[in-house]
Design a protein around this motif. Structure first.
Motif, PDB file in Angstrom:
ATOM      1  N   GLU A 113      25.353  29.646  37.522  1.00 20.58           N
ATOM      2  CA  GLU A 113      24.471  28.514  37.819  1.00 20.58           C
ATOM      3  C   GLU A 113      23.524  28.792  38.984  1.00 20.58           C
ATOM      4  O   GLU A 113      22.561  28.060  39.189  1.00 20.58           O
ATOM      5  N   LYS A 114      23.790  29.863  39.731  1.00 19.54           N
ATOM      6  CA  LYS A 114      22.891  30.253  40.817  1.00 19.54           C
ATOM      7  C   LYS A 114      21.893  31.317  40.380  1.00 19.54           C
ATOM      8  O   LYS A 114      21.116  31.815  41.192  1.00 19.54           O
ATOM      9  N   GLY A 115      21.949  31.679  39.090  1.00 16.12           N
ATOM     10  CA  GLY A 115      21.048  32.706  38.590  1.00 16.12           C
ATOM     11  C   GLY A 115      21.520  34.117  38.858  1.00 16.12           C
ATOM     12  O   GLY A 115      20.764  35.077  38.679  1.00 16.12           O
ATOM     13  N   GLN A 116      22.776  34.264  39.269  1.00 18.95           N
ATOM     14  CA  GLN A 116      23.323  35.585  39.576  1.00 18.95           C
ATOM     15  C   GLN A 116      24.072  36.130  38.363  1.00 18.95           C
ATOM     16  O   GLN A 116      24.787  35.395  37.688  1.00 18.95           O
ATOM     17  N   ARG A 117      23.895  37.413  38.115  1.00 17.86           N
ATOM     18  CA  ARG A 117      24.617  38.041  37.017  1.00 17.86           C
ATOM     19  C   ARG A 117      26.087  38.219  37.387  1.00 17.86           C
ATOM     20  O   ARG A 117      26.417  38.489  38.539  1.00 17.86           O
ATOM     21  N   TYR A 118      26.950  38.068  36.385  1.00 21.10           N
ATOM     22  CA  TYR A 118      28.372  38.311  36.610  1.00 21.10           C
ATOM     23  C   TYR A 118      28.940  39.059  35.412  1.00 21.10           C
ATOM     24  O   TYR A 118      28.417  38.997  34.302  1.00 21.10           O
ATOM     25  N   SER A 119      30.005  39.792  35.664  1.00 23.90           N
ATOM     26  CA  SER A 119      30.700  40.522  34.611  1.00 23.90           C
ATOM     27  C   SER A 119      32.146  40.708  35.023  1.00 23.90           C
ATOM     28  O   SER A 119      32.437  41.066  36.173  1.00 23.90           O
ATOM     29  N   ALA A 120      33.050  40.466  34.081  1.00 21.85           N
ATOM     30  CA  ALA A 120      34.470  40.653  34.368  1.00 21.85           C
ATOM     31  C   ALA A 120      34.810  42.120  34.589  1.00 21.85           C
ATOM     32  O   ALA A 120      35.873  42.439  35.122  1.00 21.85           O
ATOM     33  N   LEU A 121      33.913  43.020  34.177  1.00 19.58           N
ATOM     34  CA  LEU A 121      34.153  44.449  34.359  1.00 19.58           C
ATOM     35  C   LEU A 121      33.558  44.982  35.659  1.00 19.58           C
ATOM     36  O   LEU A 121      33.651  46.182  35.930  1.00 19.58           O
ATOM     37  N   ASN A 122      32.959  44.106  36.451  1.00 25.03           N
ATOM     38  CA  ASN A 122      32.543  44.500  37.791  1.00 25.03           C
ATOM     39  C   ASN A 122      33.805  44.903  38.559  1.00 25.03           C
ATOM     40  O   ASN A 122      34.766  44.137  38.620  1.00 25.03           O
ATOM     41  N   PRO A 123      33.857  46.102  39.132  1.00 25.71           N
ATOM     42  CA  PRO A 123      35.092  46.551  39.793  1.00 25.71           C
ATOM     43  C   PRO A 123      35.619  45.586  40.844  1.00 25.71           C
ATOM     44  O   PRO A 123      36.836  45.410  40.975  1.00 25.71           O
ATOM     45  N   ASP A 124      34.716  44.944  41.593  1.00 26.17           N
ATOM     46  CA  ASP A 124      35.171  43.996  42.616  1.00 26.17           C
ATOM     47  C   ASP A 124      35.843  42.782  41.983  1.00 26.17           C
ATOM     48  O   ASP A 124      36.867  42.298  42.477  1.00 26.17           O
ATOM     49  N   VAL A 125      35.267  42.295  40.891  1.00 23.98           N
ATOM     50  CA  VAL A 125      35.843  41.147  40.188  1.00 23.98           C
ATOM     51  C   VAL A 125      37.160  41.538  39.519  1.00 23.98           C
ATOM     52  O   VAL A 125      38.152  40.804  39.583  1.00 23.98           O
ATOM     53  N   PHE A 126      37.159  42.692  38.893  1.00 19.59           N
ATOM     54  CA  PHE A 126      38.344  43.146  38.162  1.00 19.59           C
ATOM     55  C   PHE A 126      39.522  43.322  39.121  1.00 19.59           C
ATOM     56  O   PHE A 126      40.651  42.907  38.823  1.00 19.59           O
ATOM     57  N   TYR A 127      39.247  43.918  40.281  1.00 19.09           N
ATOM     58  CA  TYR A 127      40.350  44.103  41.226  1.00 19.09           C
ATOM     59  C   TYR A 127      40.816  42.768  41.798  1.00 19.09           C
ATOM     60  O   TYR A 127      42.017  42.572  42.018  1.00 19.09           O
ATOM     61  N   TRP A 128      39.895  41.848  42.038  1.00 20.88           N
ATOM     62  CA  TRP A 128      40.314  40.552  42.576  1.00 20.88           C
ATOM     63  C   TRP A 128      41.318  39.885  41.632  1.00 20.88           C
ATOM     64  O   TRP A 128      42.328  39.330  42.084  1.00 20.88           O
ATOM     65  N   ALA A 129      41.050  39.948  40.331  1.00 24.60           N
ATOM     66  CA  ALA A 129      41.990  39.367  39.370  1.00 24.60           C
ATOM     67  C   ALA A 129      43.356  40.037  39.505  1.00 24.60           C
ATOM     68  O   ALA A 129      44.398  39.368  39.496  1.00 24.60           O
ATOM     69  N   HIS A 130      43.349  41.352  39.652  1.00 22.14           N
ATOM     70  CA  HIS A 130      44.610  42.079  39.799  1.00 22.14           C
ATOM     71  C   HIS A 130      45.296  41.706  41.114  1.00 22.14           C
ATOM     72  O   HIS A 130      46.527  41.562  41.164  1.00 22.14           O
ATOM     73  N   ALA A 131      44.512  41.534  42.157  1.00 21.10           N
ATOM     74  CA  ALA A 131      45.071  41.160  43.458  1.00 21.10           C
ATOM     75  C   ALA A 131      45.788  39.817  43.378  1.00 21.10           C
ATOM     76  O   ALA A 131      46.809  39.611  44.045  1.00 21.10           O
ATOM     77  N   THR A 132      45.264  38.906  42.556  1.00 23.66           N
ATOM     78  CA  THR A 132      45.935  37.609  42.417  1.00 23.66           C
ATOM     79  C   THR A 132      47.281  37.763  41.717  1.00 23.66           C
ATOM     80  O   THR A 132      48.216  37.005  42.000  1.00 23.66           O
ATOM     81  N   PHE A 133      47.398  38.727  40.796  1.00 26.79           N
ATOM     82  CA  PHE A 133      48.700  38.978  40.164  1.00 26.79           C
ATOM     83  C   PHE A 133      49.710  39.434  41.225  1.00 26.79           C
ATOM     84  O   PHE A 133      50.858  38.980  41.255  1.00 26.79           O
TER      85      PHE A 133
END
Length: 226
Positions: free
Chosen positions: A10-30
C-alpha cells in the motif's frame, strides 16, 4: 510455496517472500516461537540450551538454500536483531491484521455438519482465545504497533493458563502430547518402530480441494483416501 507471494504494498514498495531478509525473518519467528513455548509451557530453558537451539536453527535455515547474509552470527546478535525488527522494522499492515481475523474462516470439510449459528459462535470464542494468546506472546513494541493493550490482569490470567498447561505436560504421558510426526520419529529413535518405517503424512481429510492438489504451494502428499 513462497514463489507467488510478491507484489507492491500500500506504500508502493515492492515485496517478495523470497527476499532473503523477509525469508529469514519468517524463520526467526519459528525459532523465537520455540523459545517462547519452552519458556511459557515447558519450565524454561538454560542459557546453554538457548545457544544450542540458536545453532540448530542456523543449521535448519541453511537447508533452505537461501542466502545466509541476514542470519545473525551469534545468539547475542540474534537478540539484537530481534529487538531491532520489533522496534524499527515491522509494520502494522493488512497482512499482519488479516492473519488475526478468524471471522471469515470457512468450515473444515469434516465439520460441515456443524450448524452455521454454532460455527459463528465457535469463531467468536476462537477469536478471543487467539487474540489473547497471540498478544500475550508479542513483544511490548509489537503490541503497541498493532494497537493492543495488555493489562496486569491479562498477564496474570496468561501466567495461570501457562502454569496449568505446564503441569499437564508433566503429568500426561509424553507420547500422548506429541504431534503424530514427532511421535513417529520418537518411536523410530527409541526402537518402538523400525527405523525404516514410512514417514507419517497428514490424513486425507486435511488435503486441499482436488482442483488445487497439483499446486506446489500446497502440501499434498499421496495418502489413502486422497
Amino acid at each position: 510455496y513462497h514463489i507467488g507471494i510478491k507484489g507492491i504494498d500500500e506504500k508502493g514498495q515492492r515485496y517478495s517472500a523470497l527476499n532473503p531478509d523477509v525469508f529469514y525473518w519468517a524463520h526467526a519467528t519459528f525459532f523465537k516461537s520455540t523459545l517462547l513455548a519452552a519458556e511459557k509451557f515447558g519450565g524454561g530453558l538454560t542459557e546453554d540450551q538457548k545457544r544450542q537451539l540458536f545453532d540448530e536453527h542456523i543449521i535448519w535455515y541453511r537447508m533452505y538454500g537461501m542466502s545466509m547474509r541476514p542470519v545473525p552470527k551469534t545468539w547475542e546478535e540474534f537478540q539484537e536483531y530481534w529487538d531491532h525488527m520489533c522496534c524499527n522494522v515491522l509494520e502494522n499492515n493488512w497482512a499482519a491484521r488479516e492473519v488475526m481475523d478468524l471471522s471469515t474462516m470457512p468450515k473444515h470439510p469434516s465439520l460441515q455438519w456443524v450448524p452455521d449459528p454454532l460455527w459463528r459462535l465457535n469463531l467468536k470464542v476462537m477469536q478471543h482465545f487467539l487474540t489473547f494468546m497471540t498478544v500475550a506472546l508479542y513483544d511490548p513494541p509489537v503490541r503497541e504497533l498493532m494497537g493492543y493493550t495488555w493489562s496486569p490482569r491479562q498477564e496474570w490470567l496468561h501466567r495461570r493458563f501457562c502454569e496449568v498447561v505446564t503441569v499437564a505436560t508433566k503429568v500426561l504421558p509424553k507420547r500422548m502430547l506429541m504431534h503424530p510426526r514427532k511421535r513417529s520419529a520418537f518411536d523410530r529413535a527409541t526402537g518402538r518402530l523400525p527405523a525404516d518405517s514410512p514417514l507419517v503424512e497428514t490424513p486425507a481429510r486435511n488435503l486441499p480441494p482436488v482442483e488445487h492438489r497439483g499446486n506446489p504451494m500446497h502440501y499434498c502428499p499421496n495418502v489413502a483416501g486422497g
